[in-house]
Write a protein that holds these residues in place. Structure first.
Motif, PDB file in Angstrom:
ATOM      1  N   ALA A 211      86.717  76.330  23.756  1.00 50.54           N
ATOM      2  CA  ALA A 211      85.941  75.164  24.198  1.00 50.54           C
ATOM      3  C   ALA A 211      85.957  74.137  23.079  1.00 50.54           C
ATOM      4  N   PRO A 212      86.004  72.855  23.419  1.00 51.85           N
ATOM      5  CA  PRO A 212      85.918  71.823  22.377  1.00 51.85           C
ATOM      6  C   PRO A 212      84.621  71.977  21.590  1.00 51.85           C
ATOM      7  N   LEU A 213      84.704  71.765  20.277  1.00 53.15           N
ATOM      8  CA  LEU A 213      83.560  72.030  19.402  1.00 53.15           C
ATOM      9  C   LEU A 213      83.420  70.933  18.359  1.00 53.15           C
ATOM     10  N   LEU A 214      82.195  70.449  18.182  1.00 56.53           N
ATOM     11  CA  LEU A 214      81.857  69.499  17.122  1.00 56.53           C
ATOM     12  C   LEU A 214      80.827  70.157  16.219  1.00 56.53           C
ATOM     13  N   VAL A 215      81.028  70.043  14.904  1.00 62.85           N
ATOM     14  CA  VAL A 215      80.048  70.520  13.925  1.00 62.85           C
ATOM     15  C   VAL A 215      79.654  69.323  13.070  1.00 62.85           C
ATOM     16  N   LEU A 216      78.358  68.986  13.102  1.00 64.11           N
ATOM     17  CA  LEU A 216      77.872  67.747  12.493  1.00 64.11           C
ATOM     18  C   LEU A 216      76.696  68.046  11.574  1.00 64.11           C
ATOM     19  N   GLY A 217      76.750  67.518  10.357  1.00 62.13           N
ATOM     20  CA  GLY A 217      75.658  67.703   9.413  1.00 62.13           C
ATOM     21  C   GLY A 217      75.310  66.412   8.717  1.00 62.13           C
ATOM     22  N   ALA A 218      74.308  66.496   7.829  1.00 65.23           N
ATOM     23  CA  ALA A 218      73.837  65.317   7.103  1.00 65.23           C
ATOM     24  C   ALA A 218      73.788  65.622   5.614  1.00 65.23           C
ATOM     25  N   ALA A 219      74.221  64.656   4.808  1.00 64.16           N
ATOM     26  CA  ALA A 219      74.279  64.862   3.365  1.00 64.16           C
ATOM     27  C   ALA A 219      72.895  65.065   2.763  1.00 64.16           C
TER      28      ALA A 219
END
Length: 270
Positions: A211-219
Motif C-alpha cells: 500500500a502507498p505509505l507516507l511517513v511524516l515528522g517534525a524537526a
C-alpha cells in the motif's frame, strides 16, 4: 479482544469544492493519538481537506471524546482501537486513506500489517522499538515531565502541569485559543494500550509495496523525534519527510498548513 464498540464519534466534513474529479478522490479517515480525540483533526485539517475536494472524517477511538467504551478503557489494547477504525472504514462508501498521528499511527500500522488498506500516512509515529526509548530520552531530559505524562489526568490539569507538558506537545507560538480548546479535549489513556506501545510494535510487516505509505515528522517534535520518525520510515522501506520547526501536535500549530500541504501533495500521487 473486547466486543465491537458500536457507538463511535465520527466528525465528518463533505467536500465543498466542486469539480469532476471529486468523485475519484478517496475519503480520508484520520485517527488521533493518545490522550486526545477527533477534535484535534477537526480544528483545521478536516475543513481544509474538505475544501480540497476530499470527504474528510475523524473518529474518536473507544473511551475517547463522545465515543462509548469509557467504562472499559483501562483494558483496551491497540487491537481494539484497530477494530474501531475497521468498523468505521466499513461504514464509508469507499475504502479510505488512513491517516494516523502518534498512537493513531501505530493503530494504522496494525491494519497495514493485517488487512488490505488503500494507503496509509503515518504522522509523528511511535518508532518500531516502542515507547521505551522515548521514555528513556524524556527521563534524561526532564524526569518531572515524564512522570506527569505517565500519570496524566485531564481532570487535574493545573497551570503547572500544563506548562510542564506544553513544550512537548506544542511549540512556543501555538495560538492561545487553540491551546485552551485542546485542554478540553485531552483525556485519560488506556494503560493496556500504553503497554502495547511500550513493546515492539511491528510484530508483522506488510509486503513491500502492499500500500502507498507516507511517513511524516517534525524537526521540533520532542516526543516522536525525527530519529524516531526516520526509524519508522526505514522499517517500512520508505523515506521520511521531516518538516522544519513544528511540534508533536503539528495539526494544531500556526503553521498547520505545512503538514497539511505535505499530506495533500502525497495524496495527489495516489
Amino acid at each position: 479482544m473486547l466486543p465491537v464498540e458500536l457507538h463511535l464519534e465520527l466528525r465528518s466534513r463533505p467536500p465543498t469544492r466542486g469539480g469532476k474529479n471529486n468523485g475519484r478522490k478517496p475519503p480520508l479517515l484520520f485517527v488521533h493519538g493518545g490522550y486526545s480525540d477527533s477534535w484535534f483533526w477537526d480544528a483545521y485539517f478536516l475543513p481544509w481537506f474538505a475544501r480540497q475536494g476530499y470527504a474528510a472524517h475523524a473518529l474518536s477511538l473507544r473511551g475517547h471524546g463522545e465515543s462509548g467504551g469509557h467504562d472499559s478503557l483501562f483494558v483496551v489494547g491497540l487491537d481494539d482501537y484497530a477494530a474501531d477504525v475497521e468498523h468505521v472504514m466499513a461504514e464509508l462508501p469507499a475504502p479510505p486513506v488512513l491517516i494516523g498521528h502518534s498512537m493513531g499511527a501505530a493503530v494504522c500500522e496494525r491494519l497495514l500489517a493485517t488487512r488490505p488498506v488503500r494507503a496509509v500516512a503515518l504522522i509523528a509515529p511511535v518508532p518500531p522499538s516502542g515507547l521505551v526509548g522515548i521514555a528513556a530520552r524524556l527521563a534524561a531530559e526532564r524526569p518531572d515531565a515524564l512522570m506527569q505524562m505517565m500519570q496524566f489526568d485531564p481532570t487535574r490539569l493545573s497551570a503547572h502541569v500544563l506548562e510542564s507538558l506544553r513544550p512537548y506537545y506544542f511549540s512556543d507560538d501555538v495560538e492561545p485559543a487553540i491551546l485552551a480548546e485542546a485542554t478540553r479535549h485531552f483525556c485519560v489513556e488506556s494503560p493496556r494500550a500504553l503497554l502495547d506501545l511500550s513493546l515492539r510494535l511491528h510484530w508483522q510487516l506488510p509486503e513491500r509495496g502492499s500500500a502507498p505509505l507516507l511517513v511524516l515528522g517534525a524537526a521540533g517534535d520532542r516526543i516522536c523525534a525525527p530519529e524516531d520518525v526516520e526509524a519508522t520510515a526505514r522499517h517500512h522501506g520508505v523515506e521520511a519527510q521531516i518538516l522544519p520547526g513544528l511540534a508533536h501536535m503539528m495539526m494544531l500549530e500556526r503553521k498547520w498548513q505545512e503538514p497539511a500541504g505535505a499530506l495533500l501533495r502525497w495524496l495527489s500521487t495516489l
